[in-house]
Write a protein that holds these residues in place. Sequence first.
Motif, mmCIF file in Angstrom:
data_model
loop_
_atom_site.group_PDB
_atom_site.id
_atom_site.type_symbol
_atom_site.label_atom_id
_atom_site.label_comp_id
_atom_site.label_asym_id
_atom_site.label_seq_id
_atom_site.Cartn_x
_atom_site.Cartn_y
_atom_site.Cartn_z
ATOM 1 N N HIS A 166 -11.537 0.932 2.398
ATOM 2 C CA HIS A 166 -10.751 1.401 1.252
ATOM 3 C C HIS A 166 -11.607 1.380 -0.013
ATOM 4 O O HIS A 166 -12.183 0.353 -0.357
ATOM 5 C CB HIS A 166 -9.500 0.542 1.085
ATOM 6 N N ALA A 192 1.388 -1.659 10.358
ATOM 7 C CA ALA A 192 0.404 -0.696 9.870
ATOM 8 C C ALA A 192 -0.411 -0.179 11.041
ATOM 9 O O ALA A 192 -1.433 -0.761 11.404
ATOM 10 C CB ALA A 192 -0.494 -1.347 8.823
ATOM 11 N N SER A 203 -1.283 -5.237 14.270
ATOM 12 C CA SER A 203 -0.650 -4.695 13.082
ATOM 13 C C SER A 203 0.130 -3.440 13.439
ATOM 14 O O SER A 203 1.016 -3.031 12.713
ATOM 15 C CB SER A 203 -1.697 -4.337 12.024
ATOM 16 N N ASP A 245 -8.946 -2.709 13.284
ATOM 17 C CA ASP A 245 -8.930 -4.008 13.975
ATOM 18 C C ASP A 245 -8.168 -3.929 15.302
ATOM 19 O O ASP A 245 -8.644 -4.401 16.325
ATOM 20 C CB ASP A 245 -8.372 -5.118 13.065
ATOM 21 N N ASP A 246 -6.997 -3.294 15.280
ATOM 22 C CA ASP A 246 -6.204 -3.152 16.513
ATOM 23 C C ASP A 246 -6.932 -2.276 17.525
ATOM 24 O O ASP A 246 -6.957 -2.554 18.718
ATOM 25 C CB ASP A 246 -4.839 -2.519 16.207
ATOM 26 N N ALA A 252 0.803 -1.223 0.000
ATOM 27 C CA ALA A 252 0.000 0.000 0.000
ATOM 28 C C ALA A 252 0.839 1.278 0.000
ATOM 29 O O ALA A 252 0.334 2.335 -0.339
ATOM 30 C CB ALA A 252 -0.951 0.002 1.197
ATOM 31 N N THR A 294 -9.020 -8.754 10.302
ATOM 32 C CA THR A 294 -9.127 -8.096 9.003
ATOM 33 C C THR A 294 -8.956 -9.169 7.940
ATOM 34 O O THR A 294 -7.975 -9.918 7.966
ATOM 35 C CB THR A 294 -8.027 -7.024 8.837
ATOM 36 N N ILE A 338 1.953 -9.168 7.053
ATOM 37 C CA ILE A 338 2.187 -8.263 5.933
ATOM 38 C C ILE A 338 3.164 -7.158 6.290
ATOM 39 O O ILE A 338 4.289 -7.155 5.838
ATOM 40 C CB ILE A 338 0.931 -7.610 5.317
ATOM 41 N N TYR A 339 2.715 -6.226 7.079
ATOM 42 C CA TYR A 339 3.610 -5.130 7.423
ATOM 43 C C TYR A 339 3.078 -4.383 8.638
ATOM 44 O O TYR A 339 1.930 -4.555 9.033
ATOM 45 C CB TYR A 339 3.778 -4.165 6.245
ATOM 46 N N ASN A 369 -7.999 3.496 7.487
ATOM 47 C CA ASN A 369 -7.402 2.408 8.263
ATOM 48 C C ASN A 369 -6.034 2.778 8.860
ATOM 49 O O ASN A 369 -5.275 1.921 9.279
ATOM 50 C CB ASN A 369 -7.280 1.139 7.416
ATOM 51 N N ARG A 370 -5.751 4.060 8.889
ATOM 52 C CA ARG A 370 -4.600 4.586 9.631
ATOM 53 C C ARG A 370 -5.060 5.672 10.601
ATOM 54 O O ARG A 370 -4.265 6.316 11.229
ATOM 55 C CB ARG A 370 -3.555 5.195 8.669
ATOM 56 N N GLU A 403 -8.441 -10.058 4.030
ATOM 57 C CA GLU A 403 -8.083 -9.580 2.681
ATOM 58 C C GLU A 403 -8.614 -10.631 1.714
ATOM 59 O O GLU A 403 -8.120 -11.758 1.681
ATOM 60 C CB GLU A 403 -6.559 -9.467 2.535
ATOM 61 N N ARG A 462 -8.019 5.089 -2.867
ATOM 62 C CA ARG A 462 -8.050 4.259 -1.654
ATOM 63 C C ARG A 462 -8.660 4.977 -0.439
ATOM 64 O O ARG A 462 -9.423 4.410 0.339
ATOM 65 C CB ARG A 462 -6.603 3.859 -1.324
ATOM 66 N N LEU A 475 -6.114 -11.776 8.918
ATOM 67 C CA LEU A 475 -5.169 -11.125 9.824
ATOM 68 C C LEU A 475 -5.826 -10.800 11.155
ATOM 69 O O LEU A 475 -7.033 -10.565 11.218
ATOM 70 C CB LEU A 475 -4.660 -9.826 9.190
ATOM 71 N N GLY A 534 -4.992 1.079 12.626
ATOM 72 C CA GLY A 534 -6.023 0.263 11.975
ATOM 73 C C GLY A 534 -7.221 0.021 12.880
ATOM 74 O O GLY A 534 -7.108 0.026 14.116
HETATM 75 N N1 ARG Z 1 -4.066 -3.867 3.726
HETATM 76 C C1 ARG Z 1 -4.531 -3.355 4.970
HETATM 77 C C2 ARG Z 1 -3.983 -1.970 5.189
HETATM 78 O O1 ARG Z 1 -2.909 -1.681 4.757
HETATM 79 C C3 ARG Z 1 -4.122 -4.268 6.083
HETATM 80 C C4 ARG Z 1 -4.835 -4.025 7.334
HETATM 81 C C5 ARG Z 1 -4.328 -4.885 8.441
HETATM 82 N N2 ARG Z 1 -4.679 -4.291 9.693
HETATM 83 C C6 ARG Z 1 -4.148 -3.147 10.140
HETATM 84 N N3 ARG Z 1 -4.510 -2.701 11.281
HETATM 85 N N4 ARG Z 1 -3.278 -2.488 9.470
HETATM 86 O O2 ARG Z 1 -4.652 -1.135 5.744
#
Ligand code: ARG
Length: 421
Positions: free
Chosen positions: A181, A363, A320, A368-369, A56, A381, A360-361, A256-257, A383, A239, A316, A366
């Motif tokens: 997104h 992030a 994150s 979810d957290d 992303a 989460t 993944i990475y 999601n940030r 995907e 996005r 996931l 989010g």
């Molecule tokens: N593809 C998602 C993102 O980049 C992953 C979300 C995973 N959860 C999270 N809290 N980042 O937003």
Amino acid sequence: MRFLLILCFWTCFLIENHKCTPEHDQVLSITAKTEEEVNILRNVSSEYETVLWQPAAPSYITANKEVHLFVPASSLVTVKDLLNKQHISHQVLLQNTQELIEKQTANVSSDPRSSMSYYERYHPLEDIYLWINRTTHQYPDMVQPILIGSSFEKRPLWVLKLSGKRGNQPKRAMWIDCGIHAREWISHAFCLWFVQYSVDFYNQIPDMTEILDSMDIYVLPVMNPDGYKYTWTKNRMWRKNRSKHPGNYCTGTDLNRNFDANWCTMGSSHRSCDDTYCGLFPESEPEAEAVANFLRSHKHDMKLYLSIHSYSQMLLFPYSCSYQEAANHNELNEMAKEAAMNIRRYYRNQYKYGAGAKTIYLAPGGSDDWAYNLGIEYSFTFELQDMGRYGFLLPPELISKACNEALTAVKTIALKVSRKT
Ligand code: ARG
Ligand code: ZN
């Protein structure tokens, strides 16, 4: 005449192909082999008029991981030249994205909702609002609309509350949001699919009956209506949401940030033009704030949080926002594992699973957290499809398989949670 045109095109192409603009926007799959190549790739994706599909953000690019980069026709020659000169291996993943976009937007507004094929197509925002209205009227005893707020551009954020007809005891609840997104269209399609499946198969399929009798399910089909609208009308690759903040050069925050979970630390961006821009402060965006407020006010009965995204086929769970392990990591992992197993068994498709940061990475910010830290012990989460064959441009024919396998994962996990004492 036609011959002349073709001749002209080819001569121009052969003699000086820099001056010939290719006709189609493309998606390239690129893999950097060294740190130097990683840096070049980061630069390409930020300096040229391109859109990163995967990962992303440029900072997430690492060696030996496939990068999917949308390149508009106008920068295609420059970008390909640069990659060739630097000997960075790449191939064309999608050679004509316009064609795929047309497939995704074809015959959208025909026919009544009752036919199953409605759910095997993508729908523009206005149609989804109509669908929400019709569904609540058609199934008043099972589906109830709740307005939880509005978007930056003042569009309503409707949640559908699904409940079984039995059992008046105080119920637990679960939450599903789709479309955080904007460009992840299979996500919106999934929420519609899920709601229809619930009303169709309540009292028909034991698992579904059990879930709906023991939990209220809150479904937010379009969490980012402004962004979604924008992907239908202006830019299919968008996005973020569409907020404008005084002092910011660019439009849009990555919802999601924007949640309060190590907000705006590494893995998100302070710069308004970036796709992972974290916003002005946690919940600075009305869409994120509305969801957070609703979940806060239901935190005592809310047991399960699910957020639906695409693409990459992953299940996931927290965290994150850091490499820290969630308190119930093993339990979350078992649930995700069983869900992935069921998808493999019934649909022969591979889903990875694990804690977000490690899978993944990193992030932060989010939903979810944040929901997990609020006290919703089961938070995921998803995907959805695919792995990059079509990416965000998943053709309508593939909607049903993508939704059915995701549904299997949702049912697996929801059933487990509903049976906890
Ligand atoms: N593809 C998602 C993102 O980049 C992953 C979300 C995973 N959860 C999270 N809290 N980042 O937003
Ligand atoms: Zn997403």
